[in-house]
Design a protein around this motif. Structure first.
Motif, PDB file in Angstrom:
ATOM      1  N   CYS A 317       0.845  -1.201   0.000  1.00 15.68           N
ATOM      2  CA  CYS A 317       0.000   0.000   0.000  1.00 15.68           C
ATOM      3  C   CYS A 317       0.879   1.249   0.000  1.00 15.68           C
ATOM      4  CB  CYS A 317      -0.912  -0.007   1.219  1.00 15.68           C
ATOM      5  SG  CYS A 317      -1.830   1.533   1.431  1.00 15.68           S
ATOM      6  N   ALA A 318       0.557   2.171  -0.890  1.00 14.68           N
ATOM      7  CA  ALA A 318       1.377   3.381  -1.030  1.00 14.68           C
ATOM      8  C   ALA A 318       0.761   4.585  -0.317  1.00 14.68           C
ATOM      9  CB  ALA A 318       1.579   3.681  -2.502  1.00 14.68           C
ATOM     10  N   CYS A 319      -0.115   4.340   0.659  1.00 15.22           N
ATOM     11  CA  CYS A 319      -0.779   5.459   1.347  1.00 15.22           C
ATOM     12  C   CYS A 319       0.223   6.466   1.913  1.00 15.22           C
ATOM     13  CB  CYS A 319      -1.663   4.949   2.479  1.00 15.22           C
ATOM     14  SG  CYS A 319      -3.300   4.419   1.954  1.00 15.22           S
ATOM     15  N   LEU A 334      -2.184  -0.846  -7.148  1.00 12.64           N
ATOM     16  CA  LEU A 334      -3.378  -1.536  -6.645  1.00 12.64           C
ATOM     17  C   LEU A 334      -4.661  -0.744  -6.865  1.00 12.64           C
ATOM     18  CD1 LEU A 334      -2.114  -2.942  -3.208  1.00 12.64           C
ATOM     19  CD2 LEU A 334      -1.669  -3.742  -5.528  1.00 12.64           C
ATOM     20  N   GLY A 346      -5.719   0.041   1.920  1.00 13.36           N
ATOM     21  CA  GLY A 346      -5.189   1.067   2.825  1.00 13.36           C
ATOM     22  C   GLY A 346      -6.265   2.050   3.242  1.00 13.36           C
ATOM     23  N   CYS A 348      -6.493   5.252   2.900  1.00  9.18           N
ATOM     24  CA  CYS A 348      -6.838   6.338   1.966  1.00  9.18           C
ATOM     25  C   CYS A 348      -7.991   5.935   1.047  1.00  9.18           C
ATOM     26  CB  CYS A 348      -5.625   6.727   1.128  1.00  9.18           C
ATOM     27  SG  CYS A 348      -4.258   7.375   2.099  1.00  9.18           S
ATOM     28  N   MET A 349      -8.269   4.635   0.953  1.00  7.26           N
ATOM     29  CA  MET A 349      -9.397   4.168   0.142  1.00  7.26           C
ATOM     30  C   MET A 349     -10.648   4.002   0.996  1.00  7.26           C
ATOM     31  SD  MET A 349     -10.317   3.495  -2.923  1.00  7.26           S
ATOM     32  CE  MET A 349      -9.068   2.974  -4.106  1.00  7.26           C
TER      33      MET A 349
HETATM   34  S1  SF4 Z   1      -5.328   2.860  -0.346  1.00  7.74           S
HETATM   35 FE1  SF4 Z   1      -5.203   1.420  -2.054  1.00  7.74          FE
HETATM   36  S2  SF4 Z   1      -4.967   2.677  -3.892  1.00  7.74           S
HETATM   37 FE2  SF4 Z   1      -4.491   3.956  -2.110  1.00  7.74          FE
HETATM   38  S3  SF4 Z   1      -2.279   3.799  -1.879  1.00  7.74           S
HETATM   39 FE3  SF4 Z   1      -3.185   2.236  -0.513  1.00  7.74          FE
HETATM   40  S4  SF4 Z   1      -3.258   0.375  -1.784  1.00  7.74           S
HETATM   41 FE4  SF4 Z   1      -2.915   2.092  -3.186  1.00  7.74          FE
END
Ligand code: SF4
Length: 366
Positions: A317-319, A334, A346, A348-349
């Protein structure tokens, strides 16, 4: 500020857009501006109204760490789950329930019998404490300056009513230290801040003066309507064109220079600065506020022996980078594939103020 009749007036919005085009066209050809919208509610409004689509090509809006659910680290969810598994009744605002911890979420914990309740008011914790004197009630106290005083009413009420079975799992965070941390990161370039509105109502617009005076960054406090946001960007571009860096409060119908004195007094009475763990930003000195020692009996960490640290985030996850404005959600591999609001990887989604959630809902190619 000239009075604008109607904060969703299309004619006014078009006029400001034309002014933005004019101001941006006067910048050097190679000058690309990064304006950070700090607040998650701004992020959501900007996506909802399609504001990014109408901005000049050399003006970029990047989202910041202004979603309280998103910046709360995984270890906090793990601690809340551990308390539920010990038999505590957990009360939380809704967004936190779906956020993945390192192995589970509070929603999963609840489906397996854990007592996890969504509270629409912090005082729900008081109702539960009175109704269940034999149970420990733990309120998930996350948020920025905006939510601190209302949540502290739990402690105030518990004191007045002599309740001994209610506590806060506190992860309160202050916005200005996070902005300082972003500006210290050489990989992030920020030319101006569109300052948060709700937080500013509490801390006051003067809180951003160090960013204007020390970093020479224009800071404009703006509301959430489309005309508010566009007019805020106009104020920023006018400063940049004029070589200025000031704090301008364009949300004077809500925000004052000094902020909300009652809320500040409540915060000062119960809270003191503590180091705080931020998803993406790490542990920032004195960036949080925790209960003072004299109120330790209301502190779930001290009362129940759990610890909230940085923890281990899901490496897929790149949050963390999304929260620093380094990555736009579609750049996460993702996004929209294995990560969606129905199956979030994550926070942020998950959050209604999350950047990935905003992009998924309003800016995803159909
Ligand atoms: S919440 Fe989902 S889309 Fe956003 S950075 Fe994390 S893994 Fe990627």
């Amino acid at each position: 500020m000239k009075y604008i009749d109607g904060f969703r007036n299309p004619a006014v919005a078009k006029a400001i857009r034309a002014r933005l085009d004019h101001l941006a066209a006067g910048l050097p050809a190679d000058r690309r501006l990064n304006v950070m919208e700090v607040c998650g509610s701004h992020t959501m409004a900007i996506a909802r109204y399609g504001i990014r689509d109408i901005l000049p090509a050399n003006l970029e809006l990047i989202s910041g760490p202004g979603c309280p659910v998103c910046v709360t680290p995984t270890s906090y969810i793990d601690a809340a789950i551990a308390l539920a598994e010990k038999g505590a009744i957990i009360v939380s605002f809704g967004d936190m329930i779906q956020v993945p911890g390192s192995a589970s979420s509070l929603a999963t914990c609840r489906s397996q019998g854990g007592a996890v309740e969504i509270g629409y008011s912090p005082l729900r914790a008081i109702e539960l404490a009175e109704a269940h004197p034999d149970r420990e009630i733990v309120f998930l106290a996350i948020g920025f300056e905006t939510t601190m005083a209302p949540v502290l009413s739990i402690v105030e009420q518990a004191e007045q009513r002599g309740l001994k079975n209610v506590s806060l799992l506190s992860a309160f965070k202050r916005v200005p230290p996070a902005l300082h941390a972003l500006l210290a990161d050489p990989e992030i370039r920020i030319d101006a801040f569109l300052c948060p509105a709700h937080v500013s109502a509490i801390i006051g617009s003067d809180a951003y003066r160090p960013f204007a005076e020390e970093y020479h960054l224009p800071c404009v406090v703006a509301g959430f309507e489309p005309v508010d946001i566009l007019y805020g960007l106009q104020g920023i571009l006018e400063q940049i064109r004029g070589g200025e860096a000031r704090v301008v409060n364009q949300y004077a119908r809500v925000v004052t220079a000094g902020g909300n004195a009652c809320a500040q007094a409540m915060m000062a009475r119960y809270l003191e600065p503590v180091d705080a763990a931020w998803r993406g930003l790490g542990v920032l000195p004195a960036s949080g506020l925790g209960l003072r020692a004299e109120y330790a009996r209301y502190d779930a960490e001290r009362r129940h022996g759990v610890t909230v640290g940085l923890g281990r985030e899901n490496p897929a996850c790149a949050c963390g980078d999304v929260l620093k404005g380094k990555l736009r959600p579609p750049q996460c591999p993702l996004f929209g594939k294995t990560c969606s609001p129905d199956h979030p990887v994550g926070p942020c989604m998950v959050s209604t103020e999350g950047t990935c959630s905003a992009y998924f809902k309003y800016m995803r190619p159909q």
